[in-house]
Design a protein around this motif. Structure first.
Motif, PDB file in Angstrom:
ATOM      1  N   HIS A  90      43.071  44.040  49.586  1.00 43.51           N
ATOM      2  CA  HIS A  90      43.324  44.179  48.152  1.00 43.51           C
ATOM      3  C   HIS A  90      42.749  42.961  47.428  1.00 43.51           C
ATOM      4  O   HIS A  90      43.281  41.858  47.539  1.00 43.51           O
ATOM      5  CB  HIS A  90      44.839  44.277  47.934  1.00 43.51           C
ATOM      6  N   ASP A  94      48.238  42.596  41.545  1.00 47.61           N
ATOM      7  CA  ASP A  94      48.744  43.645  40.660  1.00 47.61           C
ATOM      8  C   ASP A  94      49.944  43.128  39.881  1.00 47.61           C
ATOM      9  O   ASP A  94      50.898  42.600  40.470  1.00 47.61           O
ATOM     10  CB  ASP A  94      49.158  44.878  41.467  1.00 47.61           C
ATOM     11  N   HIS A 185      50.024  49.227  35.601  1.00 53.30           N
ATOM     12  CA  HIS A 185      49.932  47.809  35.958  1.00 53.30           C
ATOM     13  C   HIS A 185      48.528  47.319  35.677  1.00 53.30           C
ATOM     14  O   HIS A 185      47.602  48.097  35.521  1.00 53.30           O
ATOM     15  CB  HIS A 185      50.284  47.597  37.441  1.00 53.30           C
ATOM     16  N   HIS A 187      45.535  45.418  37.383  1.00 59.01           N
ATOM     17  CA  HIS A 187      44.929  44.855  38.588  1.00 59.01           C
ATOM     18  C   HIS A 187      44.005  43.755  38.089  1.00 59.01           C
ATOM     19  O   HIS A 187      43.074  44.012  37.317  1.00 59.01           O
ATOM     20  CB  HIS A 187      44.144  45.917  39.372  1.00 59.01           C
TER      21      HIS A 187
END
Ligand SMILES: [Zn+2]
Length: 217
Positions: A90, A94, A185, A187
């Motif tokens: 990732h 987030d 959200h 990112h």
């Protein structure tokens, strides 16, 4: 990593701080120190997450970080950290906020790309010197105006064209659910000289700078 995740950062970081030009070089120096402090920032193709960051090296990053803007209003929680998530990686942090919350530009720079056709959803990429910061899953869409790609969020009263300059703390979008996401959200991704950096480390350096600035001289 828990210490990086302080909700009160939002209050402690002044979104409209100025004196940017004077400290701009300072940011780049600080960036070098920060990245040096990471020890292992994975070059592409990415190997593993940077983990331990010696506090002393972050501390040397110094004052300029305090004027950077926390990237979103209406902070609720950090919902996914930078690093491995199952078998995939990732490449960002987030940050959950209610749908429609305004996203703020982390550092003065230039819009280098807007897009709305990837897993990142409607997104903006901003370049500030050696840093590139990425904002995903925003509301709105991308259109063409006279051959230039333009991000438009009518509901938020926002419009950003590629090539346009943006100031620290400027509202550049609103939290949404475009692209691949299961809840509203932001990112937030960051690169320094092309290498992905954990945004939590940057937030930590900002908080440290803010704390030092608050100390009596
Ligand atoms: Zn993410």
């Amino acid at each position: 990593m828990k210490r990086f995740f302080s909700p009160s950062l939002r209050q402690r970081l002044a979104p409209h701080a100025r004196q940017r030009s004077r400290v701009y070089c300072g940011l780049l120096v600080a960036g070098s120190l920060l990245v040096a402090g990471l020890g292992e920032v994975a070059p592409q193709p990415f190997r593993k997450a940077a983990t331990a960051t010696p506090d002393a090296q972050i501390a040397r990053a110094g004052e300029p970080w305090q004027i950077a803007s926390f990237p979103v209003e209406g902070f609720q929680a950090y919902t996914s950290a930078f690093g491995y998530r199952g078998s995939s990686f990732h490449y960002g942090l987030d940050i959950a906020s209610p749908s429609g919350s305004y996203i703020r530009n982390w550092w003065e720079g230039r819009v280098v790309e807007v897009s709305d056709d990837s897993a990142c959803g409607t997104s903006v990429i901003i370049e500030s010197g050696d840093w590139t910061h990425v904002y995903c899953h925003m509301q709105g869409y991308v259109t063409y105006e006279g051959g230039t790609r333009v991000f438009v969020d009518s509901g938020g009263g926002l419009r950003l064209a590629e090539g346009q300059g943006v100031a620290t703390g400027d509202r550049i979008g609103r939290v949404g659910m475009t692209g691949r996401t299961t809840g509203p959200h932001l990112h937030w991704g960051m690169r320094y000289q092309g290498n992905w950096v954990d945004p939590a480390l940057v937030l930590q350096a900002m908080a440290d700078g803010q704390r030092r600035a608050a100390l009596p001289q």
